[in-house]
Design a protein around this motif. Structure first.
Motif, PDB file in Angstrom:
ATOM      1  N   ILE A 218      10.906  39.889  82.807  1.00 25.19           N
ATOM      2  CA  ILE A 218      10.861  39.412  84.193  1.00 25.19           C
ATOM      3  C   ILE A 218      11.454  40.431  85.172  1.00 25.19           C
ATOM      4  CG2 ILE A 218      13.085  38.183  84.163  1.00 25.19           C
ATOM      5  CD1 ILE A 218      11.696  35.913  85.727  1.00 25.19           C
ATOM      6  N   ASP A 219      12.260  41.351  84.666  1.00 26.52           N
ATOM      7  CA  ASP A 219      12.917  42.334  85.532  1.00 26.52           C
ATOM      8  C   ASP A 219      12.198  43.686  85.576  1.00 26.52           C
ATOM      9  OD1 ASP A 219      13.534  43.008  82.904  1.00 26.52           O
ATOM     10  OD2 ASP A 219      15.561  43.679  83.396  1.00 26.52           O
ATOM     11  N   LEU A 220      11.025  43.786  84.947  1.00 27.59           N
ATOM     12  CA  LEU A 220      10.286  45.055  84.967  1.00 27.59           C
ATOM     13  C   LEU A 220       9.830  45.378  86.381  1.00 27.59           C
ATOM     14  CD1 LEU A 220       8.059  44.610  81.790  1.00 27.59           C
ATOM     15  CD2 LEU A 220      10.125  46.006  82.025  1.00 27.59           C
ATOM     16  N   LYS A 221       9.912  46.643  86.722  1.00 25.31           N
ATOM     17  CA  LYS A 221       9.516  47.074  88.068  1.00 25.31           C
ATOM     18  C   LYS A 221       8.274  47.948  87.988  1.00 25.31           C
ATOM     19  CE  LYS A 221      13.847  46.659  90.448  1.00 25.31           C
ATOM     20  NZ  LYS A 221      14.617  47.198  91.532  1.00 25.31           N
ATOM     21  N   ASP A 222       7.421  47.820  89.010  1.00 24.15           N
ATOM     22  CA  ASP A 222       6.259  48.696  89.091  1.00 24.15           C
ATOM     23  C   ASP A 222       6.476  49.812  90.108  1.00 24.15           C
ATOM     24  OD1 ASP A 222       6.032  47.172  91.365  1.00 24.15           O
ATOM     25  OD2 ASP A 222       3.993  46.505  90.995  1.00 24.15           O
ATOM     26  N   SER A 223       7.587  49.737  90.820  1.00 22.85           N
ATOM     27  CA  SER A 223       8.042  50.805  91.705  1.00 22.85           C
ATOM     28  C   SER A 223       9.546  50.596  91.882  1.00 22.85           C
ATOM     29  CB  SER A 223       7.318  50.758  93.053  1.00 22.85           C
ATOM     30  OG  SER A 223       7.800  49.709  93.855  1.00 22.85           O
ATOM     31  N   PRO A 224      10.224  51.551  92.469  1.00 18.87           N
ATOM     32  CA  PRO A 224      11.670  51.385  92.623  1.00 18.87           C
ATOM     33  C   PRO A 224      12.079  50.145  93.426  1.00 18.87           C
ATOM     34  CG  PRO A 224      11.070  53.666  92.996  1.00 18.87           C
ATOM     35  CD  PRO A 224       9.785  52.890  92.891  1.00 18.87           C
ATOM     36  N   ASN A 225      11.167  49.646  94.265  1.00 21.92           N
ATOM     37  CA  ASN A 225      11.533  48.532  95.143  1.00 21.92           C
ATOM     38  C   ASN A 225      10.757  47.251  94.910  1.00 21.92           C
ATOM     39  OD1 ASN A 225      13.429  50.139  96.568  1.00 21.92           O
ATOM     40  ND2 ASN A 225      11.740  51.074  97.683  1.00 21.92           N
ATOM     41  N   SER A 226       9.906  47.193  93.885  1.00 17.83           N
ATOM     42  CA  SER A 226       9.167  45.949  93.661  1.00 17.83           C
ATOM     43  C   SER A 226       9.027  45.647  92.179  1.00 17.83           C
ATOM     44  CB  SER A 226       7.798  45.997  94.336  1.00 17.83           C
ATOM     45  OG  SER A 226       6.938  46.872  93.660  1.00 17.83           O
ATOM     46  N   TYR A 227       9.019  44.366  91.894  1.00 13.67           N
ATOM     47  CA  TYR A 227       8.902  43.905  90.517  1.00 13.67           C
ATOM     48  C   TYR A 227       7.436  43.826  90.101  1.00 13.67           C
ATOM     49  CZ  TYR A 227      13.839  42.743  90.559  1.00 13.67           C
ATOM     50  OH  TYR A 227      15.202  42.812  90.620  1.00 13.67           O
ATOM     51  N   LEU A 228       7.184  44.078  88.839  1.00 15.67           N
ATOM     52  CA  LEU A 228       5.845  43.988  88.284  1.00 15.67           C
ATOM     53  C   LEU A 228       5.296  42.564  88.417  1.00 15.67           C
ATOM     54  CD1 LEU A 228       3.527  45.236  86.630  1.00 15.67           C
ATOM     55  CD2 LEU A 228       4.815  44.641  84.565  1.00 15.67           C
ATOM     56  N   HIS A 229       6.147  41.582  88.137  1.00 17.55           N
ATOM     57  CA  HIS A 229       5.744  40.174  88.210  1.00 17.55           C
ATOM     58  C   HIS A 229       6.169  39.610  89.562  1.00 17.55           C
ATOM     59  CE1 HIS A 229       4.761  40.418  84.003  1.00 17.55           C
ATOM     60  NE2 HIS A 229       5.971  40.864  83.748  1.00 17.55           N
ATOM     61  N   SER A 230       5.175  39.238  90.354  1.00 18.39           N
ATOM     62  CA  SER A 230       5.424  38.743  91.709  1.00 18.39           C
ATOM     63  C   SER A 230       5.950  37.304  91.684  1.00 18.39           C
ATOM     64  CB  SER A 230       4.132  38.781  92.521  1.00 18.39           C
ATOM     65  OG  SER A 230       3.214  37.827  92.011  1.00 18.39           O
ATOM     66  N   VAL A 231       6.359  36.841  92.843  1.00 25.33           N
ATOM     67  CA  VAL A 231       6.772  35.440  92.999  1.00 25.33           C
ATOM     68  C   VAL A 231       5.614  34.522  92.612  1.00 25.33           C
ATOM     69  CG1 VAL A 231       7.432  33.698  94.713  1.00 25.33           C
ATOM     70  CG2 VAL A 231       8.567  35.922  94.697  1.00 25.33           C
ATOM     71  N   ASP A 232       4.401  34.915  92.964  1.00 25.04           N
ATOM     72  CA  ASP A 232       3.224  34.123  92.578  1.00 25.04           C
ATOM     73  C   ASP A 232       3.086  34.039  91.054  1.00 25.04           C
ATOM     74  OD1 ASP A 232       2.503  33.567  95.203  1.00 25.04           O
ATOM     75  OD2 ASP A 232       1.072  35.226  95.313  1.00 25.04           O
ATOM     76  N   ASP A 233       3.364  35.138  90.375  1.00 24.72           N
ATOM     77  CA  ASP A 233       3.330  35.130  88.905  1.00 24.72           C
ATOM     78  C   ASP A 233       4.351  34.146  88.351  1.00 24.72           C
ATOM     79  OD1 ASP A 233       1.360  37.130  88.797  1.00 24.72           O
ATOM     80  OD2 ASP A 233       2.861  38.741  88.686  1.00 24.72           O
ATOM     81  N   LEU A 234       5.548  34.162  88.910  1.00 22.95           N
ATOM     82  CA  LEU A 234       6.587  33.251  88.434  1.00 22.95           C
ATOM     83  C   LEU A 234       6.180  31.802  88.662  1.00 22.95           C
ATOM     84  CD1 LEU A 234       9.865  35.059  89.576  1.00 22.95           C
ATOM     85  CD2 LEU A 234       8.508  35.401  87.519  1.00 22.95           C
ATOM     86  N   ASN A 235       5.601  31.520  89.811  1.00 20.45           N
ATOM     87  CA  ASN A 235       5.112  30.167  90.076  1.00 20.45           C
ATOM     88  C   ASN A 235       3.988  29.788  89.120  1.00 20.45           C
ATOM     89  OD1 ASN A 235       6.764  29.126  92.233  1.00 20.45           O
ATOM     90  ND2 ASN A 235       5.817  30.650  93.555  1.00 20.45           N
ATOM     91  N   ASP A 236       3.133  30.737  88.794  1.00 22.20           N
ATOM     92  CA  ASP A 236       2.061  30.492  87.820  1.00 22.20           C
ATOM     93  C   ASP A 236       2.643  30.160  86.448  1.00 22.20           C
ATOM     94  OD1 ASP A 236       0.124  30.949  89.751  1.00 22.20           O
ATOM     95  OD2 ASP A 236      -0.345  32.993  89.054  1.00 22.20           O
ATOM     96  N   TRP A 237       3.697  30.857  86.057  1.00 25.38           N
ATOM     97  CA  TRP A 237       4.351  30.567  84.764  1.00 25.38           C
ATOM     98  C   TRP A 237       4.900  29.149  84.770  1.00 25.38           C
ATOM     99  CZ3 TRP A 237       7.787  35.567  84.108  1.00 25.38           C
ATOM    100  CH2 TRP A 237       6.956  36.673  83.929  1.00 25.38           C
ATOM    101  N   LEU A 238       5.493  28.747  85.872  1.00 22.82           N
ATOM    102  CA  LEU A 238       6.019  27.380  85.976  1.00 22.82           C
ATOM    103  C   LEU A 238       4.899  26.363  85.780  1.00 22.82           C
ATOM    104  CD1 LEU A 238       8.531  27.607  88.960  1.00 22.82           C
ATOM    105  CD2 LEU A 238       9.091  27.270  86.537  1.00 22.82           C
ATOM    106  N   GLU A 239       3.774  26.602  86.426  1.00 24.02           N
ATOM    107  CA  GLU A 239       2.647  25.673  86.324  1.00 24.02           C
ATOM    108  C   GLU A 239       2.059  25.670  84.912  1.00 24.02           C
ATOM    109  OE1 GLU A 239       1.274  23.366  88.391  1.00 24.02           O
ATOM    110  OE2 GLU A 239       3.100  23.772  89.508  1.00 24.02           O
ATOM    111  N   GLU A 240       1.931  26.841  84.329  1.00 23.34           N
ATOM    112  CA  GLU A 240       1.304  26.967  83.017  1.00 23.34           C
ATOM    113  C   GLU A 240       2.132  26.308  81.911  1.00 23.34           C
ATOM    114  OE1 GLU A 240      -0.098  30.489  79.935  1.00 23.34           O
ATOM    115  OE2 GLU A 240       0.288  30.988  82.022  1.00 23.34           O
ATOM    116  N   TYR A 241       3.437  26.401  82.001  1.00 27.13           N
ATOM    117  CA  TYR A 241       4.292  25.959  80.895  1.00 27.13           C
ATOM    118  C   TYR A 241       4.997  24.625  81.101  1.00 27.13           C
ATOM    119  CZ  TYR A 241       3.610  30.369  78.492  1.00 27.13           C
ATOM    120  OH  TYR A 241       3.070  31.426  77.813  1.00 27.13           O
ATOM    121  N   LYS A 242       4.780  23.970  82.261  1.00 29.13           N
ATOM    122  CA  LYS A 242       5.491  22.695  82.411  1.00 29.13           C
ATOM    123  C   LYS A 242       4.826  21.547  81.713  1.00 29.13           C
ATOM    124  CE  LYS A 242       4.233  21.749  87.200  1.00 29.13           C
ATOM    125  NZ  LYS A 242       4.617  21.168  88.415  1.00 29.13           N
TER     126      LYS A 242
END
Length: 80
Positions: free
Chosen positions: A56-80
């Motif tokens: 979850i902490d992987l970065k695709d640049s020095p200032n942004s994470y590989l997994h966006s907030v939308d991705d995290l919300n998608d994980w919540l929906e997929e696994y609840k």
């Protein structure tokens, strides 16, 4: 070390989204299980979630994470 439940994993994501815990803290928590010699995780969905959370902490640049907030919300929906 008690086996984590799906609710534990989902709450970690919710707390990241709320800003009460960092992505790095969640990754460190998940990595304890993922890197264990004998993790003893019986639930395959929990295991899959722990693998996701360990990155979850992987970065695709020095200032942004590989997994966006939308991705995290998608994980919540997929696994609840």
């Amino acid at each position: 070390m008690a086996e984590p439940k799906m609710l534990d994993c989902l709450n970690k994501i919710r707390n990241v989204l709320k800003g009460t815990i960092t992505r790095e803290q969640v990754s460190d928590w998940a990595e304890i299980y993922v890197s264990a010699d004998d993790p003893k995780i019986d639930d395959d969905q929990v295991w899959d979630m722990l693998i996701l959370l360990s990155g979850i902490d992987l970065k695709d640049s020095p200032n942004s994470y590989l997994h966006s907030v939308d991705d995290l919300n998608d994980w919540l929906e997929e696994y609840k």
